[in-house]
Design a protein around this motif. Sequence first.
Motif, short mmCIF file in Angstrom:
data_model
loop_
_atom_site.label_atom_id
_atom_site.label_comp_id
_atom_site.label_asym_id
_atom_site.label_seq_id
_atom_site.Cartn_x
_atom_site.Cartn_y
_atom_site.Cartn_z
N ASN A 1 6.78 4.53 2.78
CA ASN A 1 6.07 4.20 1.54
C ASN A 1 5.89 5.45 0.67
O ASN A 1 5.10 5.43 -0.27
CB ASN A 1 4.72 3.52 1.83
N GLY A 2 6.62 6.51 1.00
CA GLY A 2 6.58 7.69 0.16
C GLY A 2 5.30 8.51 0.24
O GLY A 2 5.14 9.48 -0.50
N ASP A 3 4.40 8.15 1.14
CA ASP A 3 3.14 8.89 1.26
C ASP A 3 3.41 10.27 1.86
O ASP A 3 3.81 10.37 3.02
CB ASP A 3 2.18 8.09 2.16
N ASP B 1 0.84 -1.21 0.00
CA ASP B 1 0.00 0.00 0.00
C ASP B 1 0.87 1.26 0.00
O ASP B 1 2.04 1.23 0.38
CB ASP B 1 -1.01 -0.01 1.16
N GLY B 2 0.30 2.36 -0.48
CA GLY B 2 1.05 3.61 -0.55
C GLY B 2 1.68 3.79 -1.92
O GLY B 2 1.69 2.87 -2.73
N PRO B 3 2.21 4.99 -2.17
CA PRO B 3 2.79 5.29 -3.48
C PRO B 3 3.95 4.37 -3.86
O PRO B 3 4.14 4.06 -5.03
CB PRO B 3 3.30 6.74 -3.32
N ILE B 4 4.74 3.94 -2.85
CA ILE B 4 5.90 3.07 -3.13
C ILE B 4 5.77 1.82 -2.27
O ILE B 4 5.60 1.91 -1.05
CB ILE B 4 7.21 3.81 -2.80
N GLY C 1 12.12 0.85 -7.46
CA GLY C 1 11.91 -0.40 -6.71
C GLY C 1 11.30 -0.14 -5.35
O GLY C 1 10.83 0.97 -5.05
N ASN C 2 11.30 -1.19 -4.53
CA ASN C 2 10.69 -1.07 -3.20
C ASN C 2 11.60 -0.30 -2.25
O ASN C 2 12.82 -0.35 -2.37
CB ASN C 2 10.47 -2.47 -2.60
N SER C 3 10.98 0.38 -1.30
CA SER C 3 11.74 0.97 -0.20
C SER C 3 11.99 -0.18 0.79
O SER C 3 11.10 -0.97 1.07
CB SER C 3 10.91 2.09 0.44
N ILE C 4 13.21 -0.25 1.34
CA ILE C 4 13.59 -1.39 2.18
C ILE C 4 13.66 -0.96 3.64
O ILE C 4 14.46 -0.09 4.00
CB ILE C 4 14.96 -1.98 1.74
#
Length: 271
Positions: free
Chosen positions: A233-235, A69-72, A99-102
């Motif tokens: 998640n970049g929100d 969920d979320g932008p990233i 890619g995904n944020s870790i």
Amino acid sequence: MSSAIYYSFILFSGLVAAQQKCDTYTVPNVAGGFRSRQFIDFSTAKAGQDAQQLLSNNGLVISDWDVSDGPIAHTFTPKNVALVDGAVALRVSAYPGTGNSIGAEFVTTAEFKYASVRTVQKSSNVPGVCEGNFFFKNDYAEIDFEILTSSISNDTECVPAGIWATTQPLAPGETKKSEIYPFTFDPRADFHEYRIDWTPGLTQFYIDGKKMGNITENIPTVSGPWMWNAWSNGDPCWSAGPPTKESTTLIRSIEIIKDYSTTVTGNVCPK
Ligand SMILES: *[C@@H]1O[C@H](CO)[C@@H](O)[C@H](O)[C@H]1NC(C)=O
Ligand SMILES: *[C@@H]1O[C@H](CO)[C@@H](O)[C@H](O)[C@H]1NC(C)=O
């Protein structure tokens, strides 16, 4: 009594007191008490020791999964949980732009209902991260204490500054309840104790032993695990980020006082 006998009497009583078992741990503003207490100490950890081993010895398991969920989308990766001198570190990797944020997370293997959980934590000084300490059974049984490193002391466009206390809805269509407590110190500068006292119908939130507030709505009534994490998640209206530098959240100790009882019996230990 001669002084030699007197001192050995004191020593002997001290020994008995130290060994006496607590039958009930009482907590301020909690009716009843708790039957068990676990103290997880990372203060003697050394950089490079095996985090997986130390956590598992203490009933904690490191997460390895994706959240979309979320932008990233983001991923909880075991290698982002590491021991450093005097703490366990939860890292969020510098985001490479794709890619995904870790991020990092660990969870109790025990599931329990009602507890006083105390986390001694030092926040990351890198913006764009959510640091969570929470009870989570499912989307309809969750209690959160969350620090957003982009809005610690200053509001952003859509996030008021402070630490967030939230109880999630107990059923679809219901609304969550949040309170925001402004910081009176910089949580990035030192370790502070963040505490949630979850009891029937009431959740109370404390920092360094001072009550910040309480929530009486949406109080879960089911057993579940406790979790600690750091993620993005970049929100822009929540974690913000993802961080452009590696972020490190430090936890020095965790105390879990659980096995709630409405009655206080036997040897009582105030906590
Ligand atoms: C936060 O707000 C204060 C004033 O309230 C200001 O001095 C400070 O520079 C701001 N910090 C950031 C990171 O914008
Ligand atoms: C919860 O907080 C409110 C203030 O927000 C206070 O009036 C009330 O007494 C508190 N309840 C408990 C059970 O602590």
